[in-house]
Design a protein around this motif. Structure first.
Motif, PDB file in Angstrom:
ATOM      1  N   PRO A  30       0.829  -1.213   0.000  1.00 29.71           N
ATOM      2  CA  PRO A  30       0.000   0.000   0.000  1.00 29.71           C
ATOM      3  C   PRO A  30       0.858   1.257   0.000  1.00 29.71           C
ATOM      4  O   PRO A  30       1.796   1.372   0.784  1.00 29.71           O
ATOM      5  CB  PRO A  30      -0.808  -0.145   1.292  1.00 29.71           C
ATOM      6  CG  PRO A  30      -0.940  -1.616   1.470  1.00 29.71           C
ATOM      7  CD  PRO A  30       0.372  -2.195   0.992  1.00 29.71           C
ATOM      8  N   TYR A  32       1.814   5.509  -0.074  1.00 28.53           N
ATOM      9  CA  TYR A  32       1.443   6.873   0.270  1.00 28.53           C
ATOM     10  C   TYR A  32       1.696   7.703  -0.983  1.00 28.53           C
ATOM     11  O   TYR A  32       2.716   7.536  -1.651  1.00 28.53           O
ATOM     12  CB  TYR A  32       2.283   7.405   1.428  1.00 28.53           C
ATOM     13  CG  TYR A  32       2.070   6.683   2.739  1.00 28.53           C
ATOM     14  CD1 TYR A  32       3.147   6.436   3.597  1.00 28.53           C
ATOM     15  CD2 TYR A  32       0.806   6.251   3.138  1.00 28.53           C
ATOM     16  CE1 TYR A  32       2.964   5.781   4.808  1.00 28.53           C
ATOM     17  CE2 TYR A  32       0.623   5.593   4.347  1.00 28.53           C
ATOM     18  CZ  TYR A  32       1.697   5.354   5.171  1.00 28.53           C
ATOM     19  OH  TYR A  32       1.521   4.702   6.359  1.00 28.53           O
ATOM     20  N   SER A  52      -3.727   6.711   3.451  1.00 26.18           N
ATOM     21  CA  SER A  52      -4.591   5.577   3.778  1.00 26.18           C
ATOM     22  C   SER A  52      -5.778   5.933   4.670  1.00 26.18           C
ATOM     23  O   SER A  52      -6.404   5.048   5.213  1.00 26.18           O
ATOM     24  CB  SER A  52      -3.805   4.425   4.411  1.00 26.18           C
ATOM     25  OG  SER A  52      -3.420   4.733   5.727  1.00 26.18           O
ATOM     26  N   THR A  55     -10.228   8.424   0.999  1.00 20.75           N
ATOM     27  CA  THR A  55      -9.729   8.269  -0.372  1.00 20.75           C
ATOM     28  C   THR A  55      -9.844   9.553  -1.172  1.00 20.75           C
ATOM     29  O   THR A  55      -9.114   9.735  -2.151  1.00 20.75           O
ATOM     30  CB  THR A  55     -10.478   7.145  -1.103  1.00 20.75           C
ATOM     31  OG1 THR A  55     -11.884   7.440  -1.083  1.00 20.75           O
ATOM     32  CG2 THR A  55     -10.226   5.801  -0.450  1.00 20.75           C
ATOM     33  N   LYS A  69      -7.823   2.533  -5.731  1.00 22.16           N
ATOM     34  CA  LYS A  69      -6.938   1.372  -5.695  1.00 22.16           C
ATOM     35  C   LYS A  69      -7.147   0.472  -6.907  1.00 22.16           C
ATOM     36  O   LYS A  69      -6.179  -0.037  -7.482  1.00 22.16           O
ATOM     37  CB  LYS A  69      -7.183   0.585  -4.406  1.00 22.16           C
ATOM     38  CG  LYS A  69      -6.276  -0.602  -4.207  1.00 22.16           C
ATOM     39  CD  LYS A  69      -6.566  -1.306  -2.890  1.00 22.16           C
ATOM     40  CE  LYS A  69      -5.678  -2.535  -2.721  1.00 22.16           C
ATOM     41  NZ  LYS A  69      -5.965  -3.231  -1.435  1.00 22.16           N
ATOM     42  N   THR A  72      -5.362   1.966  -9.703  1.00 18.31           N
ATOM     43  CA  THR A  72      -4.018   2.433  -9.302  1.00 18.31           C
ATOM     44  C   THR A  72      -3.795   3.873  -9.760  1.00 18.31           C
ATOM     45  O   THR A  72      -2.788   4.211 -10.389  1.00 18.31           O
ATOM     46  CB  THR A  72      -2.894   1.521  -9.840  1.00 18.31           C
ATOM     47  OG1 THR A  72      -2.935   1.495 -11.277  1.00 18.31           O
ATOM     48  CG2 THR A  72      -3.040   0.118  -9.304  1.00 18.31           C
ATOM     49  N   SER A  96       4.308   2.527   2.166  1.00 18.29           N
ATOM     50  CA  SER A  96       3.925   2.609   3.567  1.00 18.29           C
ATOM     51  C   SER A  96       4.740   1.593   4.367  1.00 18.29           C
ATOM     52  O   SER A  96       5.373   0.712   3.801  1.00 18.29           O
ATOM     53  CB  SER A  96       2.430   2.327   3.726  1.00 18.29           C
ATOM     54  OG  SER A  96       2.131   1.028   3.268  1.00 18.29           O
TER      55      SER A  96
END
Lengths: 115, 113
Positions: A30, A32, A52, A55, A69, A72, A96
């Motif tokens: 995940p 940043y 995170s 959104t 997500k 992407t 992250s």
């Protein structure tokens, strides 16, 4: 490892029109995500960041970005362009988790605003 | 509140000369880094440091040296300047947590003749 692709090295919009700057990322964990703005002959200034939580992220100067997500993506938008928005914009990603240090930048999108 | 301070702002060197680009921050940040910015290339990481006495290479480290003797300072050295090192150099610092943004200096514009 991570990478960033910014679609369009130059974008022109009319004053008052929607601004849409595209950013797609690749990340093994995940991410940043950050958007920075650079005015001529200046350093980079943070516009907004995704870390995170929500959104949909709101930043300075009326900009916002949505983390998707499934796509992407982390595209930057502003409903109505101002002349003062003319600058270069950079999307950046870092991983992250503990021990993550490298911030990887896209190649930038130069935004021109036409009166 | 000065943030990240880079000196000099402009410099012209001849091929083979050496110089040090200075970077200082007053935010007590552990993480500091150097980038170069070239047209159409975005920012590329040269070297970074996660604390005093600890440095590591980034994406484009060749031709550059760094050291970190204090938390505040992170100088970048060009030992023998080459025309390919003509660029704009940015120093940045960040809190240790990776979800924190980096703070950038105003850059050093370096030309190698």
């Amino acid at each position: 490892a991570q990478s960033v692709t910014q679609l369009g090295s130059h974008v022109s919009v009319s004053e008052g029109a929607l601004v849409l700057l595209r950013c797609n990322y690749s990340s093994s964990v995940p991410p940043y995500l950050f958007w920075y703005v650079q005015y001529p002959n200046q350093g980079l200034q943070l516009l907004l960041k995704y870390t995170s939580a929500a959104t949909l992220v709101k930043g300075i100067n009326g900009f916002e970005a949505e983390f998707k997500k499934s796509e992407t993506s982390f595209h930057l938008t502003k409903p109505s362009a101002h002349m003062s928005d003319a600058a270069e914009y950079f999307c950046a990603v870092t991983l992250s988790g503990a021990g993550s240090y490298q911030l990887t930048f896209g190649k930038g999108t130069k935004l021109s605003v036409i009166p | 509140n000065a943030g990240v301070t880079q000196t000099p702002k402009f410099q012209v060197l001849k091929t083979g000369q050496s110089m040090t680009l200075q970077c200082a921050q007053d935010m007590n940040h552990e993480y500091m880094s150097w980038y170069r910015q070239d047209p159409g290339m975005g920012l590329r990481l040269i070297h970074y440091s996660v604390g005093a006495g600890i440095t590591d290479q980034g994406e484009v480290p060749n031709g550059y040296n760094v050291s970190r003797s204090t938390t505040e300072d992170f100088p970048l050295r060009l030992l023998s300047a080459a025309p390919s090192q003509t660029s704009v150099y940015f120093c940045a610092s960040r809190d240790s947590a990776s979800n924190q943004p980096q703070h950038f200096g105003d850059g050093t514009r370096l030309s190698i003749l």
